[in-house]
Design an enzyme around this catalytic site. Structure first.
Site, PDB file in Angstrom:
ATOM      1  N   LYS A 117       0.806  -1.217   0.000  1.00 13.47           N
ATOM      2  CA  LYS A 117       0.000   0.000   0.000  1.00 13.47           C
ATOM      3  C   LYS A 117       0.836   1.263   0.000  1.00 13.47           C
ATOM      4  O   LYS A 117       0.330   2.341  -0.303  1.00 13.47           O
ATOM      5  CB  LYS A 117      -0.917   0.022   1.220  1.00 13.47           C
ATOM      6  CG  LYS A 117      -2.063  -0.937   1.088  1.00 13.47           C
ATOM      7  CD  LYS A 117      -3.100  -0.615   2.119  1.00 13.47           C
ATOM      8  CE  LYS A 117      -4.332  -1.455   1.906  1.00 13.47           C
ATOM      9  NZ  LYS A 117      -5.317  -1.172   2.950  1.00 13.47           N
ATOM     10  N   LYS A 200      -8.351 -10.156  -9.439  1.00 16.41           N
ATOM     11  CA  LYS A 200      -9.528 -10.443  -8.616  1.00 16.41           C
ATOM     12  C   LYS A 200     -10.641  -9.452  -8.925  1.00 16.41           C
ATOM     13  O   LYS A 200     -10.381  -8.336  -9.373  1.00 16.41           O
ATOM     14  CB  LYS A 200      -9.165 -10.475  -7.119  1.00 16.41           C
ATOM     15  CG  LYS A 200      -9.125  -9.160  -6.404  1.00 16.41           C
ATOM     16  CD  LYS A 200      -9.165  -9.389  -4.878  1.00 16.41           C
ATOM     17  CE  LYS A 200      -9.372  -8.068  -4.150  1.00 16.41           C
ATOM     18  NZ  LYS A 200      -9.568  -8.197  -2.710  1.00 16.41           N
ATOM     19  N   LYS A 203     -13.482  -3.414  -7.055  1.00 13.68           N
ATOM     20  CA  LYS A 203     -14.092  -2.133  -7.348  1.00 13.68           C
ATOM     21  C   LYS A 203     -13.117  -1.191  -8.055  1.00 13.68           C
ATOM     22  O   LYS A 203     -13.519  -0.287  -8.778  1.00 13.68           O
ATOM     23  CB  LYS A 203     -14.545  -1.519  -6.008  1.00 13.68           C
ATOM     24  CG  LYS A 203     -15.468  -0.347  -6.094  1.00 13.68           C
ATOM     25  CD  LYS A 203     -16.872  -0.745  -6.504  1.00 13.68           C
ATOM     26  CE  LYS A 203     -17.663   0.422  -7.033  1.00 13.68           C
ATOM     27  NZ  LYS A 203     -18.076   1.372  -6.007  1.00 13.68           N
TER      28      LYS A 203
HETATM   29  P1  AMP Z   1     -11.984  -5.597   0.397  1.00 15.34           P
HETATM   30  O1  AMP Z   1     -13.145  -4.733   0.069  1.00 15.34           O
HETATM   31  O2  AMP Z   1     -11.091  -5.866  -0.770  1.00 15.34           O
HETATM   32  O3  AMP Z   1     -11.259  -5.191   1.640  1.00 15.34           O
HETATM   33  O4  AMP Z   1     -12.599  -7.029   0.750  1.00 15.34           O
HETATM   34  C1  AMP Z   1     -13.513  -7.248   1.793  1.00 15.34           C
HETATM   35  C2  AMP Z   1     -13.667  -8.723   2.003  1.00 15.34           C
HETATM   36  O5  AMP Z   1     -14.191  -9.360   0.839  1.00 15.34           O
HETATM   37  C3  AMP Z   1     -12.330  -9.411   2.297  1.00 15.34           C
HETATM   38  O6  AMP Z   1     -12.546 -10.351   3.332  1.00 15.34           O
HETATM   39  C4  AMP Z   1     -11.959 -10.116   1.039  1.00 15.34           C
HETATM   40  O7  AMP Z   1     -11.306 -11.345   1.303  1.00 15.34           O
HETATM   41  C5  AMP Z   1     -13.306 -10.368   0.368  1.00 15.34           C
HETATM   42  N1  AMP Z   1     -13.147 -10.192  -1.086  1.00 15.34           N
HETATM   43  C6  AMP Z   1     -12.869  -9.047  -1.742  1.00 15.34           C
HETATM   44  N2  AMP Z   1     -12.797  -9.252  -3.077  1.00 15.34           N
HETATM   45  C7  AMP Z   1     -13.021 -10.587  -3.252  1.00 15.34           C
HETATM   46  C8  AMP Z   1     -13.080 -11.427  -4.399  1.00 15.34           C
HETATM   47  N3  AMP Z   1     -12.900 -10.976  -5.630  1.00 15.34           N
HETATM   48  N4  AMP Z   1     -13.336 -12.738  -4.201  1.00 15.34           N
HETATM   49  C9  AMP Z   1     -13.533 -13.225  -2.959  1.00 15.34           C
HETATM   50  N5  AMP Z   1     -13.493 -12.497  -1.845  1.00 15.34           N
HETATM   51  C10 AMP Z   1     -13.248 -11.180  -1.979  1.00 15.34           C
END
Ligand code: AMP
Ligand code: TRP
Length: 329
Positions: A117, A200, A203
């Site tokens: 980051k 992945k 957003k």
């Molecule tokens: P984030 O918004 O990236 O912090 O993700 C929030 C939660 O959603 C975390 O626990 C991630 O592991 C899960 N997450 C985010 N993107 C994905 C994805 N593409 N596939 C599976 N889990 C996800």
């Protein structure tokens, strides 16, 4: 008797701000909703963590509420789960200070999330909160004396640090904290971008065709799934040489809760179009009840504030007890 048995305690934080995606639903929200049945859950919106990266101050409070609403709409039950906002329970910050005095610069420097980051920024201008992020996370966890911490693979190192800090504190000052285990969510549930299965679903993608948001309407979902990239060949099968189809099959199998192989068999000899039409229908059907509940929650703006206020009131005495013990020690 079993009715008296202490439930397993679980703590987890949600950093995401704003709109959640199908990837978040399958990778995180759905699991929480399952876990709430059998665990004593403390789940909080990690707003203090969220402000370590850029955000819009005016929109931020509403974004945090929107995430809470989405969790509620997906089935998180506030009568079972203690759902609260991190910044409403000041013990998190207080304990993080005590832990700061036993954490070392060396161990924080080794955190890969911090390296990732901060890599695009000048070392001198990286905010100290980003560096200290894992210590606040350790405090978040240790306050509730949990057995397990469900996180994605990317957060495992932070939970390991939490265990190290808890062990060090206990050794120096006397047993104060339970040492929790990370509960690593299945990486099979890592949903990929629809336009690029090497990434992945996120957003931050350049195109909205890359992801399905929990709030997307039927037209958007049909459109995005019909445009989703596929692999060479015409068979609907998974495998390392078929990353795009594997991703679509994974989404299908997770939503229907049947093994991926079963979906492959169902579509043997069928066209991409048939498969994609059914997948779009499946996603639309899965999101519809969530969207309906979301709309109801949006129409009652006080409801989510009330849930969060009650959650904080339940969390505070538990957190306070550990904080007092840590201060005494
Ligand atoms: P984030 O918004 O990236 O912090 O993700 C929030 C939660 O959603 C975390 O626990 C991630 O592991 C899960 N997450 C985010 N993107 C994905 C994805 N593409 N596939 C599976 N889990 C996800
Ligand atoms: N750092 C976590 C994430 O990025 C969010 C989080 C904050 C968390 N505090 C926590 C997760 C405590 C588990 C336990 O996803």
């Amino acid at each position: 008797s079993t009715a008296m048995a202490k439930k397993i305690t679980l703590v987890s934080g949600i950093r995401s701000s704003g709109e959640l995606l199908l990837g978040n639903y399958l990778g995180a929200l759905k699991q929480f909703v399952e876990l709430q049945e059998s665990y004593d859950c403390y789940i909080f919106l990690a707003d203090l963590h969220a402000i370590t990266t850029p955000y819009a101050p005016k929109e931020f409070p509403e974004q945090v509420r929107a995430v809470a609403r989405t969790y509620l709409a997906c089935g998180l039950d506030p009568s079972r789960v203690t759902l609260f906002r991190q910044s409403d329970v000041s013990a998190h910050v207080e304990l993080s200070w005590l832990l700061n005095t036993i954490a070392t610069m060396g161990e924080l420097n080794r955190m890969t999330q911090f390296k990732e980051k901060s890599e695009d920024q000048k070392r001198e201008s990286v905010n100290a909160g980003l560096f200290d992020y894992p210590v606040l996370m350790a405090a978040d966890i240790l306050l509730y004396q949990p057995d397990v911490v469900p996180v994605g693979e990317d957060q495992k190192q932070h939970v390991e640090l939490t265990r190290d800090l808890a062990g060090r504190f206990n050794q120096r000052f006397g047993k104060t904290f339970a040492i929790p285990k990370p509960l690593i969510r299945d990486e099979g549930a890592r949903i990929k971008a629809l336009d690029d299965p090497a990434k992945k679903m996120s957003k931050s993608a350049a195109s909205a065709n890359s992801y399905i948001a929990i709030g997307d309407d039927s037209d958007a979902i049909r459109n995005k799934i019909s445009r989703a990239v596929t692999d060479s060949g015409s068979e609907i099968t998974s495998g390392t040489d078929k990353p795009a189809l594997t991703n679509l099959l994974t989404i299908f199998s997770q939503l229907e809760e049947v093994p991926l192989k079963e979906i492959e068999q169902r579509y043997a000899g069928k066209s991409y179009k048939e498969f994609k039409d059914d997948l779009a229908d499946m996603i639309i059907a899965a999101l519809k009840p969530i969207q309906q509940t979301l709309a109801e929650l949006e129409a009652k703006p006080d409801y989510v504030d009330d849930v969060l206020a009650k959650g904080a009131a339940k969390a505070r005495p538990v957190a306070e007890q550990t904080l007092v013990a840590a201060k005494r020690a």
